[in-house]
Design a protein around this motif. Structure first.
Motif, PDB file in Angstrom:
ATOM      1  N   GLY A 221      43.546 -15.148 -30.792  1.00 56.66           N
ATOM      2  CA  GLY A 221      43.444 -15.103 -29.204  1.00 56.66           C
ATOM      3  C   GLY A 221      44.696 -15.853 -28.767  1.00 56.66           C
ATOM      4  O   GLY A 221      44.795 -16.176 -27.678  1.00 56.66           O
TER       5      GLY A 221
ATOM      6  N   SER B  66      49.556 -11.719 -32.673  1.00 60.81           N
ATOM      7  CA  SER B  66      50.346 -10.432 -32.813  1.00 60.81           C
ATOM      8  C   SER B  66      51.103 -10.195 -31.773  1.00 60.81           C
ATOM      9  O   SER B  66      52.161  -9.478 -32.071  1.00 60.81           O
ATOM     10  CB  SER B  66      49.042  -9.400 -32.580  1.00 60.81           C
ATOM     11  OG  SER B  66      47.955  -9.438 -33.444  1.00 60.81           O
TER      12      SER B  66
ATOM     13  N   SER C  77      45.654  -5.175 -33.195  1.00 69.17           N
ATOM     14  CA  SER C  77      46.270  -5.002 -32.128  1.00 69.17           C
ATOM     15  C   SER C  77      47.664  -4.338 -32.143  1.00 69.17           C
ATOM     16  O   SER C  77      48.461  -3.960 -31.277  1.00 69.17           O
ATOM     17  CB  SER C  77      46.155  -6.099 -31.173  1.00 69.17           C
ATOM     18  OG  SER C  77      46.409  -7.135 -31.788  1.00 69.17           O
TER      19      SER C  77
ATOM     20  N   ASN D 168      53.003 -20.483 -27.584  1.00 73.18           N
ATOM     21  CA  ASN D 168      52.599 -19.396 -26.659  1.00 73.18           C
ATOM     22  C   ASN D 168      51.771 -19.748 -25.480  1.00 73.18           C
ATOM     23  O   ASN D 168      51.050 -20.777 -25.627  1.00 73.18           O
ATOM     24  CB  ASN D 168      51.905 -18.102 -27.570  1.00 73.18           C
ATOM     25  CG  ASN D 168      51.907 -16.771 -26.447  1.00 73.18           C
ATOM     26  OD1 ASN D 168      52.712 -16.706 -25.695  1.00 73.18           O
ATOM     27  ND2 ASN D 168      50.893 -15.978 -26.766  1.00 73.18           N
TER      28      ASN D 168
ATOM     29  N   ILE E  72      56.630 -19.747 -25.040  1.00 69.01           N
ATOM     30  CA  ILE E  72      56.637 -18.395 -24.372  1.00 69.01           C
ATOM     31  C   ILE E  72      55.950 -18.710 -23.395  1.00 69.01           C
ATOM     32  O   ILE E  72      54.552 -19.096 -23.449  1.00 69.01           O
ATOM     33  CB  ILE E  72      56.064 -17.267 -25.297  1.00 69.01           C
ATOM     34  CG1 ILE E  72      56.821 -17.113 -26.547  1.00 69.01           C
ATOM     35  CG2 ILE E  72      56.284 -16.011 -24.568  1.00 69.01           C
ATOM     36  CD1 ILE E  72      56.346 -16.298 -27.469  1.00 69.01           C
TER      37      ILE E  72
ATOM     38  N   ASP F   4      52.883 -14.278 -19.006  1.00 69.38           N
ATOM     39  CA  ASP F   4      53.653 -13.466 -18.408  1.00 69.38           C
ATOM     40  C   ASP F   4      53.086 -12.109 -17.897  1.00 69.38           C
ATOM     41  O   ASP F   4      52.751 -11.304 -19.046  1.00 69.38           O
ATOM     42  CB  ASP F   4      54.961 -13.132 -18.770  1.00 69.38           C
ATOM     43  CG  ASP F   4      55.830 -12.173 -17.854  1.00 69.38           C
ATOM     44  OD1 ASP F   4      55.399 -11.690 -16.797  1.00 69.38           O
ATOM     45  OD2 ASP F   4      56.931 -11.798 -18.258  1.00 69.38           O
TER      46      ASP F   4
ATOM     47  N   PHE G  29      54.345  -8.947 -19.329  1.00 72.84           N
ATOM     48  CA  PHE G  29      54.201  -8.803 -20.824  1.00 72.84           C
ATOM     49  C   PHE G  29      52.697  -8.085 -21.134  1.00 72.84           C
ATOM     50  O   PHE G  29      52.790  -7.122 -22.112  1.00 72.84           O
ATOM     51  CB  PHE G  29      54.356 -10.102 -21.516  1.00 72.84           C
ATOM     52  CG  PHE G  29      53.960  -9.955 -23.255  1.00 72.84           C
ATOM     53  CD1 PHE G  29      55.087  -9.460 -24.045  1.00 72.84           C
ATOM     54  CD2 PHE G  29      53.012 -10.584 -23.574  1.00 72.84           C
ATOM     55  CE1 PHE G  29      54.736  -9.255 -25.317  1.00 72.84           C
ATOM     56  CE2 PHE G  29      52.632 -10.372 -24.998  1.00 72.84           C
ATOM     57  CZ  PHE G  29      53.590  -9.750 -25.695  1.00 72.84           C
ATOM     58  N   THR G  30      51.725  -8.648 -20.561  1.00 71.79           N
ATOM     59  CA  THR G  30      50.253  -8.091 -20.724  1.00 71.79           C
ATOM     60  C   THR G  30      50.365  -6.806 -20.643  1.00 71.79           C
ATOM     61  O   THR G  30      49.918  -5.736 -21.262  1.00 71.79           O
ATOM     62  CB  THR G  30      49.087  -8.907 -19.876  1.00 71.79           C
ATOM     63  OG1 THR G  30      49.738 -10.171 -19.791  1.00 71.79           O
ATOM     64  CG2 THR G  30      47.871  -8.677 -20.574  1.00 71.79           C
TER      65      THR G  30
HETATM   66  P1  ADP Z   1      46.097 -12.860 -31.640  1.00 70.64           P
HETATM   67  O1  ADP Z   1      46.907 -12.192 -32.458  1.00 70.64           O
HETATM   68  O2  ADP Z   1      46.302 -14.220 -31.701  1.00 70.64           O
HETATM   69  O3  ADP Z   1      44.625 -12.772 -31.351  1.00 70.64           O
HETATM   70  P2  ADP Z   1      46.976 -11.337 -29.154  1.00 70.64           P
HETATM   71  O4  ADP Z   1      48.481 -11.368 -29.624  1.00 70.64           O
HETATM   72  O5  ADP Z   1      46.262 -10.270 -29.680  1.00 70.64           O
HETATM   73  O6  ADP Z   1      46.508 -12.717 -29.839  1.00 70.64           O
HETATM   74  O7  ADP Z   1      47.271 -11.833 -27.699  1.00 70.64           O
HETATM   75  C1  ADP Z   1      45.782 -11.792 -26.820  1.00 70.64           C
HETATM   76  C2  ADP Z   1      45.870 -11.200 -25.601  1.00 70.64           C
HETATM   77  O8  ADP Z   1      46.703 -12.110 -24.559  1.00 70.64           O
HETATM   78  C3  ADP Z   1      46.559  -9.859 -25.460  1.00 70.64           C
HETATM   79  O9  ADP Z   1      45.867  -9.131 -24.774  1.00 70.64           O
HETATM   80  C4  ADP Z   1      48.051 -10.219 -25.272  1.00 70.64           C
HETATM   81  O10 ADP Z   1      48.397  -9.303 -24.511  1.00 70.64           O
HETATM   82  C5  ADP Z   1      47.746 -11.403 -24.255  1.00 70.64           C
HETATM   83  N1  ADP Z   1      49.050 -12.286 -24.245  1.00 70.64           N
HETATM   84  C6  ADP Z   1      49.473 -13.073 -25.641  1.00 70.64           C
HETATM   85  N2  ADP Z   1      50.526 -13.877 -25.141  1.00 70.64           N
HETATM   86  C7  ADP Z   1      50.715 -13.605 -23.907  1.00 70.64           C
HETATM   87  C8  ADP Z   1      51.696 -14.072 -22.837  1.00 70.64           C
HETATM   88  N3  ADP Z   1      52.771 -15.084 -23.234  1.00 70.64           N
HETATM   89  N4  ADP Z   1      51.551 -13.532 -21.677  1.00 70.64           N
HETATM   90  C9  ADP Z   1      50.395 -12.741 -21.315  1.00 70.64           C
HETATM   91  N5  ADP Z   1      49.540 -12.191 -21.994  1.00 70.64           N
HETATM   92  C10 ADP Z   1      49.648 -12.593 -23.283  1.00 70.64           C
END
Ligand code: ADP
Length: 251
Positions: A26, A30, A58, A186, A222, A225, A228-229
């Motif tokens: 989380g 990814s 994802s 991040n 990062i 944002d 981005f989501t």
């Molecule tokens: P992980 O791979 O570490 O489990 P993810 O990349 O899947 O994490 O991110 C988890 C959630 O958070 C996703 O829904 C993603 O879109 C959101 N997210 C991750 N980084 C950001 C960011 N910098 N701004 C907004 N949403 C983010």
């Protein structure tokens, strides 16, 4: 020998292999994988992503490939290709029911990842990025031991740095003698869309201190944002241009 390094098939050449790692789930591993891929792709590099995060695959979704099913051609499994030209292989491209969990034991997961590397017809790639499962468990360990990794990118949130979760990832890479390319922090902060004030949601960052103490460079910080989501939810991560993550001079 289960720890013997495996190779890609004779239909593929992969120049550099990098794994993206995080101490826990989380934190945006990814997301960072997809941003590194799009940054390289815009520079004209040929890029593939091997999604090894079976617990929450994802990658296909953020690239808008969630409805697709990978095909098997005469030479092997054919990766899916994104709008921008990034080649993707993920367990979610092989499963009929994408909402069902993958209830497989460690050795089977690890073997599947190896097969994604050896039996997918990647073609000629400059970079293959591997989105590892979170943590320092069995599957990341097997991948780090059996795939020919050129380096590791570590993703953390400001809180991970405080709780030393990230230190475990750093130590693991060091113990396995895989170079750490850098750390990406991040969710570092949030910028108010109206007054532009920076809000440090998770507190003061320790990233510079960690970088100083470990000698590992910071590749990017990062912000959180909502744009981005939303693009991720729409499967259009390639349209997000605000953040670029370069692999620290590695071309
Ligand atoms: P992980 O791979 O570490 O489990 P993810 O990349 O899947 O994490 O991110 C988890 C959630 O958070 C996703 O829904 C993603 O879109 C959101 N997210 C991750 N980084 C950001 C960011 N910098 N701004 C907004 N949403 C983010």
């Amino acid at each position: 020998n289960p720890f013997e390094k495996v190779e890609v098939n004779s239909f593929s050449t992969v120049d550099k292999v990098f794994a993206i790692m995080s101490g826990k789930g989380g934190v945006g591993k990814s997301s960072v994988t997809s941003l590194v891929a799009t940054t390289l792709c815009r520079k004209g590099k040929r890029v593939g992503i091997l999604d090894a995060d079976f617990t929450g695959p994802s990658i296909p979704k953020v690239f808008g490939l969630n409805e697709n099913m990978a095909r098997t051609g005469p030479m092997g499994i054919v990766p899916e290709v994104t709008a921008g030209g990034i080649k993707i292989m993920s367990i979610n491209l092989l499963l009929e029911k994408k909402d069902h969990p993958v209830i497989w034991r460690g050795p089977i997961l690890a073997n599947t990842v190896k097969q994604f590397f050896t039996e997918v017809v990647w073609g000629d790639l400059d970079y293959l990025l591997i989105d590892l499962p979170p943590g320092t468990g069995d599957v990341p360990l097997t991948i780090m031991q059996s795939l020919p990794l050129d380096g590791i990118v570590i993703v953390s949130s400001p809180q991970d740095l405080v709780k030393l979760i990230v230190t475990k990832s750093i130590k693991m890479a060091e113990m396995l003698k895989i170079p750490i390319i850098g750390i990406v922090e991040n969710m570092s902060y949030l910028e108010c869309p109206d007054c532009k004030k920076i809000i440090k949601v998770f507190g003061e960052s320790k990233i510079e201190q960690v970088a100083r103490e470990t000698g590992i460079p910071v590749l990017a910080r990062i912000p959180i944002d909502p744009v981005f989501t939303e693009l991720c939810d729409q499967g259009k991560v390639e349209n997000y241009t605000k953040v670029k993550i370069s692999l620290n001079g590695i071309q």
